[in-house]
Write an enzyme that holds these catalytic residues in place. Structure first.
Site, mmCIF file in Angstrom:
data_model
loop_
_atom_site.group_PDB
_atom_site.id
_atom_site.type_symbol
_atom_site.label_atom_id
_atom_site.label_comp_id
_atom_site.label_asym_id
_atom_site.label_seq_id
_atom_site.Cartn_x
_atom_site.Cartn_y
_atom_site.Cartn_z
ATOM 1 N N THR A 84 0.837 -1.196 0.000
ATOM 2 C CA THR A 84 0.000 0.000 0.000
ATOM 3 C C THR A 84 0.872 1.246 0.000
ATOM 4 O O THR A 84 1.988 1.239 0.514
ATOM 5 C CB THR A 84 -0.922 0.051 1.227
ATOM 6 O OG1 THR A 84 -0.124 0.232 2.421
ATOM 7 C CG2 THR A 84 -1.744 -1.224 1.373
ATOM 8 N N GLU A 85 0.333 2.311 -0.574
ATOM 9 C CA GLU A 85 0.980 3.621 -0.532
ATOM 10 C C GLU A 85 -0.088 4.674 -0.247
ATOM 11 O O GLU A 85 -0.926 4.970 -1.099
ATOM 12 C CB GLU A 85 1.697 3.929 -1.856
ATOM 13 C CG GLU A 85 2.893 3.030 -2.145
ATOM 14 C CD GLU A 85 4.114 3.302 -1.283
ATOM 15 O OE1 GLU A 85 4.113 4.303 -0.538
ATOM 16 O OE2 GLU A 85 5.081 2.518 -1.376
ATOM 17 N N VAL A 86 -0.061 5.207 0.960
ATOM 18 C CA VAL A 86 -0.978 6.254 1.387
ATOM 19 C C VAL A 86 -0.264 7.598 1.237
ATOM 20 O O VAL A 86 0.962 7.676 1.391
ATOM 21 C CB VAL A 86 -1.409 6.016 2.855
ATOM 22 C CG1 VAL A 86 -2.182 7.188 3.416
ATOM 23 C CG2 VAL A 86 -2.226 4.738 2.955
#
Length: 305
Positions: A274-276
């Site tokens: 994931t990349e927030v």
């Protein structure tokens, strides 16, 4: 845009003096022992806690950092086993607190069908100094191969190998921040003696699939759920995110094992990173944490389907 870093000579790799200068500039800015460790130990009533190692950084900052894994209680060999990792890059705040929030609010609901293993904060010194690297100026998330140099990564590898289990799924929780362009990418180029070219920082959530073993349906399932929490990053004018071509909406691919990334550590057939984007004007810190939780639960639901 090229950004020249203030340490080193352009075109020359850092030696020990440059690394020492960099380390001397790092400061403790928040506390793993106040923010993270109490939240981990509070889980002992509902989960099994295992200390898988310790980082002795007393010469650097006077501290030893205990490293913990959190396991669901009714662990059974006939159930699929899933791994959630956070804080490989300690500065990526919602990776750590998203892993903890998943444990606090959602993990037990899956433990009748899955063995759940969570490593919430792999790089606690990086958490405290809001840093991508460890004190040796090594990126733990390029160190999960057998010859990796970061203790943070190698202790995880040894622990997982000792469990002797086959993982069905691994979700690795990360962030992309404005400081990637202002600090970390220029520092990396200086360290390696290369030229830095900053990329566009995507405004929104996105995923990194494994180019060597892609699972696009898993990525779509995660994106669909996270989109209910926060916005998904749109491609830039080149049809890319962080310099990589879009594979599907909100998804790029990296060759994870070749790069020594954490998400290659288990050889699980289902993997996502994931990349927030915590610096977005359209997202709060709480939304970032909830987006990480939604990503994990969407992945587990996909596996169970």
């Amino acid at each position: 845009m090229n950004t020249i870093y203030h340490i080193g000579t352009v075109g020359q790799r850092w030696g020990q003096p440059e690394t020492a200068q960099w380390l001397s500039e790092q400061q403790i800015k928040r506390s793993f022992f106040d923010d993270v460790l109490p939240a981990i130990t509070a889980l002992q009533h509902d989960f099994d806690l295992e200390q898988y190692g310790e980082l002795d950084y007393q010469p650097v900052c006077g501290k030893r950092y205990p490293l913990f894994a959190v396991k669901s209680r009714n662990w059974q060999s006939d159930k699929p086993t899933v791994l959630v990792t956070g804080g490989v890059h300690g500065y990526e705040t919602s990776g750590v607190h998203g892993a903890l929030r998943f444990l606090q609010t959602k993990a037990q609901a899956y433990s009748d069908k899955l063995n759940v293993l969570v490593l919430p904060c792999i790089s606690p010194w990086g958490y405290e100094t809001i840093n991508r690297w460890n004190p040796d100026a090594i990126d733990p998330n390029r160190s999960f191969s057998a010859d990796g140099k970061a203790a943070e990564a190698q202790l995880v590898r040894q622990y997982l190998a000792g469990l002797n289990v086959h993982f069905a799924l691994h979700i690795d929780l990360h962030e992309t921040t404005d400081s990637d362009n202002s600090e970390f990418r220029p520092a990396k180029a200086a360290r390696d003696g290369t030229i830095n070219n900053n990329w566009n920082i995507p405004d929104g959530f996105y995923l990194v699939d494994d180019a060597e073993h892609p699972c696009p349906a898993l990525q779509k399932a995660i994106i669909d759920q996270v989109a209910k929490i926060t916005h998904i990053a749109a491609a830039d004018e080149n049809g890319q995110l962080i310099g990589e071509n879009i594979e599907q909406f909100g998804v790029i691919n990296y060759a994870k094992a070749s790069l020594g990334l954490c998400a290659s550590v288990t050889e699980a057939p289902l993997v996502s990173t994931t990349e927030v984007y915590p610096d977005s004007p359209s997202a709060t810190p709480e939304q970032c944490i909830l987006a990480q939780v939604a990503a994990v639960t969407a992945a587990l639901d996909y596996l169970l389907r």
